[in-house]
Design a protein around this motif. Structure first.
Motif, mmCIF file in Angstrom:
data_model
loop_
_atom_site.group_PDB
_atom_site.id
_atom_site.type_symbol
_atom_site.label_atom_id
_atom_site.label_comp_id
_atom_site.label_asym_id
_atom_site.label_seq_id
_atom_site.Cartn_x
_atom_site.Cartn_y
_atom_site.Cartn_z
ATOM 1 N N THR A 16 33.634 23.743 14.293
ATOM 2 C CA THR A 16 32.658 24.685 13.761
ATOM 3 C C THR A 16 31.262 24.225 14.159
ATOM 4 N N VAL A 17 30.351 25.181 14.143
ATOM 5 C CA VAL A 17 28.944 24.876 14.395
ATOM 6 C C VAL A 17 28.147 25.463 13.244
ATOM 7 N N ASP A 18 27.309 24.625 12.642
ATOM 8 C CA ASP A 18 26.468 25.027 11.527
ATOM 9 C C ASP A 18 25.079 25.338 12.061
ATOM 10 N N ASP A 19 24.701 26.620 12.025
ATOM 11 C CA ASP A 19 23.389 27.044 12.536
ATOM 12 C C ASP A 19 22.227 26.461 11.749
ATOM 13 N N THR A 20 22.476 26.049 10.512
ATOM 14 C CA THR A 20 21.393 25.493 9.695
ATOM 15 C C THR A 20 21.228 23.992 9.907
ATOM 16 N N ASN A 21 22.168 23.386 10.608
ATOM 17 C CA ASN A 21 22.125 21.950 10.885
ATOM 18 C C ASN A 21 21.138 21.704 12.024
ATOM 19 N N PRO A 22 20.217 20.757 11.862
ATOM 20 C CA PRO A 22 19.253 20.491 12.929
ATOM 21 C C PRO A 22 19.869 19.829 14.171
ATOM 22 N N THR A 23 21.088 19.340 14.056
ATOM 23 C CA THR A 23 21.774 18.744 15.202
ATOM 24 C C THR A 23 22.111 19.854 16.194
ATOM 25 N N PRO A 24 21.798 19.658 17.478
ATOM 26 C CA PRO A 24 22.093 20.697 18.475
ATOM 27 C C PRO A 24 23.575 21.061 18.487
ATOM 28 N N PHE B 80 30.993 9.386 10.069
ATOM 29 C CA PHE B 80 30.686 9.744 8.681
ATOM 30 C C PHE B 80 29.458 10.640 8.621
ATOM 31 N N ALA B 81 28.418 10.284 9.368
ATOM 32 C CA ALA B 81 27.170 11.064 9.322
ATOM 33 C C ALA B 81 27.394 12.500 9.781
ATOM 34 N N VAL B 82 28.143 12.680 10.859
ATOM 35 C CA VAL B 82 28.410 14.033 11.357
ATOM 36 C C VAL B 82 29.239 14.819 10.351
ATOM 37 N N ALA B 83 30.246 14.175 9.772
ATOM 38 C CA ALA B 83 31.086 14.856 8.782
ATOM 39 C C ALA B 83 30.275 15.230 7.543
ATOM 40 N N ALA B 84 29.408 14.329 7.099
ATOM 41 C CA ALA B 84 28.574 14.615 5.922
ATOM 42 C C ALA B 84 27.637 15.779 6.205
ATOM 43 N N GLN B 85 27.027 15.775 7.391
ATOM 44 C CA GLN B 85 26.135 16.878 7.753
ATOM 45 C C GLN B 85 26.905 18.184 7.846
ATOM 46 N N ALA B 86 28.102 18.142 8.421
ATOM 47 C CA ALA B 86 28.909 19.349 8.559
ATOM 48 C C ALA B 86 29.267 19.936 7.196
ATOM 49 N N GLN B 87 29.370 19.069 6.185
ATOM 50 C CA GLN B 87 29.675 19.525 4.833
ATOM 51 C C GLN B 87 28.419 19.954 4.074
ATOM 52 N N GLY B 88 27.257 19.819 4.721
ATOM 53 C CA GLY B 88 26.016 20.261 4.101
ATOM 54 C C GLY B 88 25.355 19.219 3.218
ATOM 55 N N LEU B 89 25.799 17.968 3.297
ATOM 56 C CA LEU B 89 25.177 16.932 2.473
ATOM 57 C C LEU B 89 23.835 16.514 3.054
#
Length: 112
Positions: A3-11, A88-97
């Motif tokens: 999945t790609v989260d459009d609200t995540n600042p990661t490209p 962990f960081a990518v997974a946490a960001q993907a979950q919106g933390l």
């Protein structure tokens, strides 16, 4: 699966790269497993094919996958050492933390 989260600042290409690398590290994608074609994954995620191609190129550069014309892109099984903090960081960001929430979660379970 990816999945790609459009609200995540990661490209987006980095979100894709990190998720696939995590799946390989976790053993959910094994040696020889075929990844979706660039075109198919781009269509599924509603992204430009170049975005997915960049993620695949990064994965190939890391030795995680190999692309062959006509055979597609497959997991090589020659993964570099896993950076668990990055996973962990990518997974946490993907979950919106948020960073604060992720650190709080780690502190809560950290055993001294």
């Amino acid at each position: 699966m990816i999945t790609v989260d459009d609200t995540n600042p990661t490209p987006p290409f980095e979100q894709i790269r990190a998720q696939i690398a995590s799946l390989i590290a976790a053993g959910e994608l094994a040696h020889g497993d075929r990844l979706p074609t660039v075109r198919q994954l781009a269509t599924d995620l509603r992204l430009a094919p170049g975005t997915v191609a960049r993620a695949y190129t990064e994965l190939e550069g890391a030795g995680l996958v190999e692309s062959r014309r006509g055979a597609g892109t497959r997991v090589t099984g020659h993964a570099a050492p896993v950076d668990h903090a990055a996973v962990f960081a990518v997974a946490a960001q993907a979950q919106g933390l948020s960073l604060a929430a992720a650190l709080a979660a780690v502190k809560k379970v950290w055993v001294v």
